[in-house]
Design a protein around this motif. Structure first.
Motif, PDB file in Angstrom:
ATOM      1  N   ALA A  31       0.529  -1.043  -0.166  1.00 47.34           N
ATOM      2  CA  ALA A  31       0.203  -0.156  -0.150  1.00 47.34           C
ATOM      3  C   ALA A  31       1.148   1.425  -0.296  1.00 47.34           C
ATOM      4  N   ALA A  32       1.898   0.820   0.612  1.00 42.68           N
ATOM      5  CA  ALA A  32       2.948   2.458   0.217  1.00 42.68           C
ATOM      6  C   ALA A  32       4.234   1.797   1.170  1.00 42.68           C
ATOM      7  N   PRO A  33       5.189   2.547   0.732  1.00 42.98           N
ATOM      8  CA  PRO A  33       6.731   1.947   1.420  1.00 42.98           C
ATOM      9  C   PRO A  33       6.721   2.224   2.571  1.00 42.98           C
ATOM     10  N   GLN A  34       7.596   1.144   3.197  1.00 43.04           N
ATOM     11  CA  GLN A  34       8.309   0.477   4.695  1.00 43.04           C
ATOM     12  C   GLN A  34       7.895   1.603   5.603  1.00 43.04           C
ATOM     13  N   ALA A  35       6.992   1.896   6.310  1.00 44.82           N
ATOM     14  CA  ALA A  35       7.081   2.943   7.285  1.00 44.82           C
ATOM     15  C   ALA A  35       8.607   3.013   8.173  1.00 44.82           C
ATOM     16  N   VAL A  36       8.341   4.775   8.564  1.00 43.98           N
ATOM     17  CA  VAL A  36       9.518   4.888   9.109  1.00 43.98           C
ATOM     18  C   VAL A  36       9.484   4.765  10.458  1.00 43.98           C
ATOM     19  N   ALA A  37      10.215   4.778  11.840  1.00 43.58           N
ATOM     20  CA  ALA A  37       9.962   5.425  12.975  1.00 43.58           C
ATOM     21  C   ALA A  37       9.781   6.560  13.579  1.00 43.58           C
ATOM     22  N   VAL A  38       8.463   6.748  14.151  1.00 43.41           N
ATOM     23  CA  VAL A  38       7.702   7.905  14.679  1.00 43.41           C
ATOM     24  C   VAL A  38       8.880   8.378  15.932  1.00 43.41           C
ATOM     25  N   SER A  39       9.069   9.775  16.569  1.00 40.50           N
ATOM     26  CA  SER A  39       8.955   9.914  17.452  1.00 40.50           C
ATOM     27  C   SER A  39       8.146  10.067  18.527  1.00 40.50           C
ATOM     28  N   SER A  40       7.447   9.706  19.772  1.00 36.88           N
ATOM     29  CA  SER A  40       6.631   9.706  20.410  1.00 36.88           C
ATOM     30  C   SER A  40       6.659  11.957  20.830  1.00 36.88           C
ATOM     31  N   GLY A  41       5.143  12.532  21.229  1.00 37.54           N
ATOM     32  CA  GLY A  41       4.273  13.628  21.178  1.00 37.54           C
ATOM     33  C   GLY A  41       4.269  14.319  19.067  1.00 37.54           C
ATOM     34  N   ALA A 176       3.038   5.507   9.708  1.00 36.37           N
ATOM     35  CA  ALA A 176       3.644   5.021  10.479  1.00 36.37           C
ATOM     36  C   ALA A 176       3.184   6.153  11.490  1.00 36.37           C
ATOM     37  N   ASP A 177       2.848   7.079  11.045  1.00 35.20           N
ATOM     38  CA  ASP A 177       1.745   8.009  12.280  1.00 35.20           C
ATOM     39  C   ASP A 177       0.178   7.546  12.964  1.00 35.20           C
ATOM     40  N   VAL A 178      -0.519   6.754  10.968  1.00 32.92           N
ATOM     41  CA  VAL A 178      -1.754   6.027  10.934  1.00 32.92           C
ATOM     42  C   VAL A 178      -1.197   5.335  12.571  1.00 32.92           C
ATOM     43  N   LYS A 179      -0.219   3.802  12.042  1.00 31.88           N
ATOM     44  CA  LYS A 179      -0.087   3.100  13.043  1.00 31.88           C
ATOM     45  C   LYS A 179      -0.226   3.807  14.511  1.00 31.88           C
ATOM     46  N   ALA A 180       0.758   4.860  15.173  1.00 33.51           N
ATOM     47  CA  ALA A 180       1.452   5.622  16.145  1.00 33.51           C
ATOM     48  C   ALA A 180       0.001   5.769  17.097  1.00 33.51           C
ATOM     49  N   ASN A 181      -0.613   6.036  16.636  1.00 36.72           N
ATOM     50  CA  ASN A 181      -1.652   7.017  16.579  1.00 36.72           C
ATOM     51  C   ASN A 181      -2.684   5.660  17.243  1.00 36.72           C
ATOM     52  N   ARG A 182      -2.693   4.886  16.843  1.00 35.02           N
ATOM     53  CA  ARG A 182      -3.743   3.434  16.814  1.00 35.02           C
ATOM     54  C   ARG A 182      -5.414   4.511  15.680  1.00 35.02           C
ATOM     55  N   VAL A 183      -5.064   4.715  14.490  1.00 31.71           N
ATOM     56  CA  VAL A 183      -6.242   5.115  13.543  1.00 31.71           C
ATOM     57  C   VAL A 183      -6.593   4.057  13.237  1.00 31.71           C
ATOM     58  N   GLU A 184      -7.204   3.980  13.374  1.00 29.11           N
ATOM     59  CA  GLU A 184      -8.413   2.620  12.829  1.00 29.11           C
ATOM     60  C   GLU A 184      -9.340   2.578  12.080  1.00 29.11           C
ATOM     61  N   GLN A 185     -10.198   3.851  11.499  1.00 26.96           N
ATOM     62  CA  GLN A 185     -10.787   4.242  10.515  1.00 26.96           C
ATOM     63  C   GLN A 185     -10.665   6.000  10.263  1.00 26.96           C
ATOM     64  N   THR A 186     -11.698   6.082   9.011  1.00 27.60           N
ATOM     65  CA  THR A 186     -11.285   7.205   8.151  1.00 27.60           C
ATOM     66  C   THR A 186     -13.177   7.711   8.816  1.00 27.60           C
TER      67      THR A 186
END
Length: 219
Positions: A31-41, A176-186
């Motif tokens: 679906a997209a390139p491999q996710a990259v790491a994100v920093s908290s906050g 990556a940020d979708v996963k970090a913020n636990r977004v489960e729907q749009t």
């Protein structure tokens, strides 16, 4: 925004959402390139994120959206009305959430449009004509390109801009940020970092007003 308008919009969005338009998150290979790491906050707003409204507004709506999502299309005019009703107090930050098949390619169109200062007209054209290209299971990406061209996008440079490493990075970071913020729907909304728990036009408007009042009172 009047109470009557909110009631009508709430009813419309309810029909769209309960008809199955809100897209539940599921990981998809490719679906997209491999996710990259994100920093908290800092994972809600990134320097690359498209912004509408006053940059220095005291209240920020962050919307995780998928250009193929019918509920996102339905909510878009509602968010615009909320911003018009609140003047200089609110800005909108858009985050890409390419959950549907082909949505990552349409994100590339939007990023190419942004380079030509055509992001908003292209986004609005894609939403307005969503039924023509966002066919679930068989998206017509070339049709999306032609719709973008109709909104003023110069296709020759745009097709090149859509495939740059910079756009790859934007897609990777947003996924990556979708996963970090636990977004489960749009669409999923945050207002000044607070998640919208009452998913409705009235709920979003009320949360925005609460945050405006808090910002003005200094609390």
């Amino acid at each position: 925004m009047t109470k009557r308008a909110l009631v009508m919009l709430t009813a419309f969005v309810a029909i769209v959402v309960f008809g199955g338009a809100a897209m539940l998150y599921s990981s998809r290979e490719g679906a997209a390139p491999q996710a990259v790491a994100v920093s908290s906050g800092d994972s809600l707003v990134r320097p690359h994120s498209p912004v509408m409204g006053p940059v220095a507004a005291p209240v920020t709506i962050v919307e995780f959206f998928d250009p193929s999502c019918e509920a996102c299309s339905a909510f878009y005019p509602i968010v615009k009305q909320i911003m018009e009703a609140t003047g200089e107090d609110v800005r909108l930050v858009l985050r890409y959430t390419p959950l549907h098949e082909g949505s990552d390619q349409v994100v590339r169109i939007l990023e190419a449009a942004r380079k030509q200062q055509k992001f908003q007209p292209v986004l609005e054209a894609l939403f307005a004509n969503q039924a023509e290209w966002a066919v679930h299971g068989a998206p017509d990406i070339e049709k999306a390109w032609q719709i973008a061209a109709g909104a003023g996008l110069d296709l020759e440079p745009a097709r090149k801009d859509a495939t740059t490493p910079e756009v790859d990075a934007v897609l990777a970071q947003d996924v990556a940020d979708v996963k970090a913020n636990r977004v489960e729907q749009t669409p999923t909304f945050f207002v000044n970092g607070k998640p919208l728990t009452e998913f409705s036009p009235q709920g979003l408007y009320d949360l925005v007003k609460t945050e405006i009042q808090a910002a003005k009172s200094g609390s």
